[in-house]
Write a protein that holds these residues in place. Structure first.
Motif, PDB file in Angstrom:
ATOM      1  N   UNK A 102      51.921  51.904  46.804  1.00 53.92           N
ATOM      2  CA  UNK A 102      51.334  53.060  46.128  1.00 53.92           C
ATOM      3  C   UNK A 102      51.057  52.665  44.677  1.00 53.92           C
ATOM      4  N   UNK A 103      49.794  52.541  44.314  1.00 48.25           N
ATOM      5  CA  UNK A 103      49.443  52.109  42.959  1.00 48.25           C
ATOM      6  C   UNK A 103      48.398  53.017  42.309  1.00 48.25           C
ATOM      7  N   UNK A 104      48.156  54.180  42.854  1.00 47.32           N
ATOM      8  CA  UNK A 104      47.203  55.129  42.273  1.00 47.32           C
ATOM      9  C   UNK A 104      47.795  55.746  41.015  1.00 47.32           C
ATOM     10  N   UNK A 105      47.118  55.868  39.882  1.00 46.29           N
ATOM     11  CA  UNK A 105      45.863  55.226  39.523  1.00 46.29           C
ATOM     12  C   UNK A 105      46.111  54.082  38.529  1.00 46.29           C
ATOM     13  N   UNK A 106      47.069  53.230  38.813  1.00 52.53           N
ATOM     14  CA  UNK A 106      47.314  52.070  37.941  1.00 52.53           C
ATOM     15  C   UNK A 106      46.044  51.221  37.843  1.00 52.53           C
ATOM     16  N   UNK A 107      45.883  50.563  36.731  1.00 50.00           N
ATOM     17  CA  UNK A 107      44.763  49.644  36.583  1.00 50.00           C
ATOM     18  C   UNK A 107      45.210  48.271  37.083  1.00 50.00           C
ATOM     19  N   UNK A 108      44.448  47.726  38.017  1.00 47.08           N
ATOM     20  CA  UNK A 108      44.876  46.503  38.710  1.00 47.08           C
ATOM     21  C   UNK A 108      44.273  45.255  38.085  1.00 47.08           C
ATOM     22  N   UNK A 109      44.133  45.244  36.771  1.00 44.39           N
ATOM     23  CA  UNK A 109      43.662  44.039  36.085  1.00 44.39           C
ATOM     24  C   UNK A 109      42.157  43.889  36.197  1.00 44.39           C
ATOM     25  N   UNK A 110      41.664  42.685  36.562  1.00 44.87           N
ATOM     26  CA  UNK A 110      40.217  42.479  36.728  1.00 44.87           C
ATOM     27  C   UNK A 110      39.671  43.451  37.773  1.00 44.87           C
ATOM     28  N   UNK A 111      38.357  43.764  37.695  1.00 46.15           N
ATOM     29  CA  UNK A 111      37.815  44.780  38.610  1.00 46.15           C
ATOM     30  C   UNK A 111      37.707  44.329  40.061  1.00 46.15           C
ATOM     31  N   UNK A 112      37.881  43.045  40.347  1.00 45.78           N
ATOM     32  CA  UNK A 112      37.783  42.576  41.719  1.00 45.78           C
ATOM     33  C   UNK A 112      39.004  43.019  42.530  1.00 45.78           C
ATOM     34  N   UNK A 113      38.844  43.001  43.874  1.00 44.06           N
ATOM     35  CA  UNK A 113      39.993  43.264  44.733  1.00 44.06           C
ATOM     36  C   UNK A 113      41.103  42.264  44.406  1.00 44.06           C
ATOM     37  N   UNK A 114      42.309  42.730  44.122  1.00 45.18           N
ATOM     38  CA  UNK A 114      43.398  41.807  43.812  1.00 45.18           C
ATOM     39  C   UNK A 114      43.692  40.877  44.991  1.00 45.18           C
ATOM     40  N   UNK A 115      43.689  39.574  44.727  1.00 40.83           N
ATOM     41  CA  UNK A 115      43.940  38.613  45.801  1.00 40.83           C
ATOM     42  C   UNK A 115      45.355  38.722  46.337  1.00 40.83           C
ATOM     43  N   UNK A 116      46.285  39.072  45.478  1.00 41.75           N
ATOM     44  CA  UNK A 116      47.667  39.151  45.943  1.00 41.75           C
ATOM     45  C   UNK A 116      47.830  40.222  47.021  1.00 41.75           C
TER      46      UNK A 116
END
Length: 346
Positions: free
Chosen positions: A165-179
């Motif tokens: 559950x990560x809504x609405x954290x900012x996940x760094x770069x705008x691409x889908x996180x590879x991790x």
């Protein structure tokens, strides 16, 4: 007040005091409860600094406690160094008034399986250092906090999460996180409103067959959803609304219980609907797209449907008779299309 008498029960291992109206915090005498494994005080009106609460558990109890549930209270202050609790498996603190920066020492909790910090006011940037030793982590909930997750693009986590559950954290770069794409056991994923701006073809759909919940809504995800067979067995909740997805809706998406694809740019006919027979689909929202063509006459395949929203599209022709076979339907919204002819008697 929470009575001191509990601390005199030397064999007590699991203490649940949820849904109460206690005054104050945890008694200092609790630090002598050497067999205490679970302490649950959810909705218990706990007040005061979190550091003070922890201080009252730092006797021999700190070596025994495995599960700490302090959700939905009025606990304030910063998150202290919790490495003094080496056996901690569950740390659940959501819906309190905690703030400040999360200490990197949290990454030393090698036995931690569940981390729930949602609905607090934590701030700052979280890096992979915070998760370096959390090999047993399965459940991660940081939602509704202003945190920024900035992980190295090549980072491979030491854990396999099941619920994220990560809504609405900012996940760094705008691409889908590879991790995230390394998490093959994940059956519950909410990264809605997380600042993702990427083509959906760059995201590996390697979800668990036990998928129950997927929410990627309110991002800037574009492109065509790949056509393949997603092997799912639990009729999940899927929300891809408010993105820039286009093209045809693949038939596998209709194998769910709740499907929201509204506010996108899908434009093809929905004939793939007829390839699926799903009596468990209850909610279907395809509104505010560019869908066109005549409606397929196979609505009897969706016998359990209760909510159907097709408004603001480019459908035309007659309303099919099989729509009258939706005996459990509660809402049908077909407005702002180009339907013609009579409403079928069915």
């Amino acid at each position: 007040m929470i009575p001191d008498a509990f601390s005199k029960i030397k064999s007590l291992a699991h203490l649940y005091l949820n849904d109460n109206e206690f005054d104050g915090g945890i008694p200092k005498s609790f630090d002598s409860m050497c067999n205490l494994k679970t302490l649950s005080l959810i909705w218990a009106n706990l007040k005061g600094k979190f550091l003070g609460i922890i201080h009252n558990l730092t006797g021999c109890a700190q070596h025994s406690i495995k599960n700490l549930y302090l959700d939905s209270n009025q606990i304030t202050g910063k998150l202290p160094d919790l490495s003094i609790f080496p056996s901690l498996r569950v740390l659940s603190l959501f819906n309190n008034h905690l703030n400040g920066i999360i200490p990197e020492s949290l990454g030393k909790q090698s036995n931690l399986e569940t981390l729930r910090l949602r609905d607090n006011s934590f701030e700052g940037v979280i890096s992979e250092t915070y998760f370096s030793k959390l090999k047993k982590l399965k459940n991660l909930d940081l939602s509704h906090t202003p945190l920024i997750l900035n992980f190295n693009s090549n980072w491979v986590p030491p854990f396999q999460l099941e619920r994220i559950f990560l809504r609405p954290c900012q996940l760094g770069p705008p691409q889908f996180p590879k991790w995230l794409q390394t998490q093959k056991n994940c059956y519950w994923l909410d990264i809605s409103n997380s600042g993702i701006s990427d083509n959906i073809s760059h995201f590996c759909w390697g979800f668990s067959p036990q998928l129950q919940f997927l929410d990627l809504s309110n991002n800037q995800i574009s492109g065509h959803i790949p056509k393949f067979s997603l092997e799912i067995s639990n009729f999940p909740f899927i929300d891809l609304s408010s993105n820039n997805l286009e093209g045809e809706i693949p038939s596998f998406l209709f194998k769910v219980a709740h499907l929201n694809l509204s506010q996108n740019m899908f434009s093809e006919p929905i004939q793939s609907l007829c390839a699926i027979k799903n009596e468990f689909l209850i909610f279907l929202d395809l509104s505010n797209n560019r869908l066109s063509g005549e409606l397929p006459d196979c609505w009897m395949h969706l016998a359990g449907l209760k909510i159907l929203n097709l408004k603001n599209n480019h459908f035309f022709g007659k309303i099919p008779r099989s729509m009258g076979l939706l005996l459990g339907i509660e809402t049908i919204d077909l407005r702002n299309n180009s339907f013609s002819g009579e409403i079928p008697s069915s």
